[in-house]
Design an enzyme around this catalytic site. Sequence first.
Site, mmCIF file in Angstrom:
data_model
loop_
_atom_site.group_PDB
_atom_site.id
_atom_site.type_symbol
_atom_site.label_atom_id
_atom_site.label_comp_id
_atom_site.label_asym_id
_atom_site.label_seq_id
_atom_site.Cartn_x
_atom_site.Cartn_y
_atom_site.Cartn_z
ATOM 1 N N ASP A 89 50.470 74.965 53.979
ATOM 2 C CA ASP A 89 50.842 73.584 53.657
ATOM 3 C C ASP A 89 50.642 73.294 52.169
ATOM 4 O O ASP A 89 51.434 72.603 51.525
ATOM 5 C CB ASP A 89 49.989 72.570 54.435
ATOM 6 C CG ASP A 89 49.700 72.943 55.870
ATOM 7 O OD1 ASP A 89 49.672 74.142 56.193
ATOM 8 O OD2 ASP A 89 49.467 72.032 56.673
ATOM 9 N N TRP A 114 56.639 74.479 55.395
ATOM 10 C CA TRP A 114 56.128 74.035 54.090
ATOM 11 C C TRP A 114 56.287 75.153 53.055
ATOM 12 O O TRP A 114 56.662 74.903 51.901
ATOM 13 C CB TRP A 114 54.659 73.670 54.206
ATOM 14 C CG TRP A 114 54.272 72.460 54.983
ATOM 15 C CD1 TRP A 114 53.360 72.397 56.009
ATOM 16 C CD2 TRP A 114 54.727 71.098 54.791
ATOM 17 N NE1 TRP A 114 53.228 71.106 56.466
ATOM 18 C CE2 TRP A 114 54.052 70.287 55.736
ATOM 19 C CE3 TRP A 114 55.636 70.498 53.918
ATOM 20 C CZ2 TRP A 114 54.257 68.919 55.833
ATOM 21 C CZ3 TRP A 114 55.857 69.126 54.016
ATOM 22 C CH2 TRP A 114 55.172 68.356 54.965
#
Length: 407
Positions: free
Chosen positions: A178, A252
């Site tokens: 992320d 991501w």
Amino acid sequence: MKNKSTSLVIRILVLVLLFCISCKGVAQNQVNTTRNNTISTQLKWSERMALSIMKRHPQSYQIDDKKVPQWDYVHGVVLNSFEVLYKKTKDQKYYDYIKSYADATIDANGAIESYQFDSYNIDMITAGSILFNLYKTSKDSRYLTTMQQLRKQIEEQPRTASGGFWHKKIYPNQMWLDGLYMGEPFYAQYTVTFENGSKLNDIAKQFELIQQYATDAKTGLLYHAWDESRQMSWADKITGTSPNFWSRSMGWYVMALVDILDYFPKNHPKQKELVGYLNAIANSLEKFQDKSGLWYQVTDKGGSEGNYLESSGSSMFAYALAKGANKGYLPKKFKAIANKAFDGLTTQLIKVDLNGEIIITQACAVAGLGGNPYRDGSYLYYVNERKKDNDPKATGPFILAALELNR
């Protein structure tokens, strides 16, 4: 007497006629109002989703059902997609929607009340990407001050021994996929805009570490996170990786790759390396794409009990694969793979209400590792996290995918 009766009848008829005209006018206004509140199916999917977001959240700070202005990565994800949409359509309302968020969260001195610098949360960087164009177009020094503060956080962000950014201060020695999206696109744009690209090698280093330490040799997929210290309970004691593949975390990652490549010149010594990473993960993802075009919440366990086709990761993959193909980083076949994914989204996970409002379903609301209550990264953990319709992590990437595919 007859004349008076005739006159009365005429007056009554006139009044009835006027009343009918008035009623027709009200009805017509109601029709017009309905039309004005309806999102046309003739629009592209990107605008249909953007207008749906604006209907649900008239003030941009209300995204993700927030009640008060708050600096947050979810706003960054959605409003970054609005910026791409604005640049394509030149429609002022999208620019104004972006600007209203910045102005609701940034004070007269360029400070953000809801942002805690010393928590070193890399999630807080990504919303800063909307400030480059705002500063360029308005010359408002507040935006520059805020960007400088976010750049200062990157400079001071704690790092693993090998040089990777910690995800947060409370997650020592850990790199999460992320975080590559949360920090690196802003970092890349900042260093190219204000520092002559002097930190591009440092940005490439973050991807090198993930590729080296978080890649599974068998599947080519990337684990959600890597603990260099191997101290976390979820971390493999030999490799340091978390135990499962989560589609959104890889989403991501691939979005980060295609977005930072915008700032790497072709002759930069790390550019080909980064393109190679994108090709490696794209080829691995292709093997796990469901026949519907979508990807499962736990990427490699399609059909296992509790697993489900998930909208945020699928939207992210559609965007990254389409952009990668459009930019020439990936073979052209990935454009078709992205279109298949988008078809799956629109036919299986999108609903449209009577006013044309778009609802995207089957989005994992949140997932992480460690913390309190403790998240162990197990298969059962990922498939049992709650789902949320219209989650920003799905709506923003959906807009980006629609734009790249011109759908």
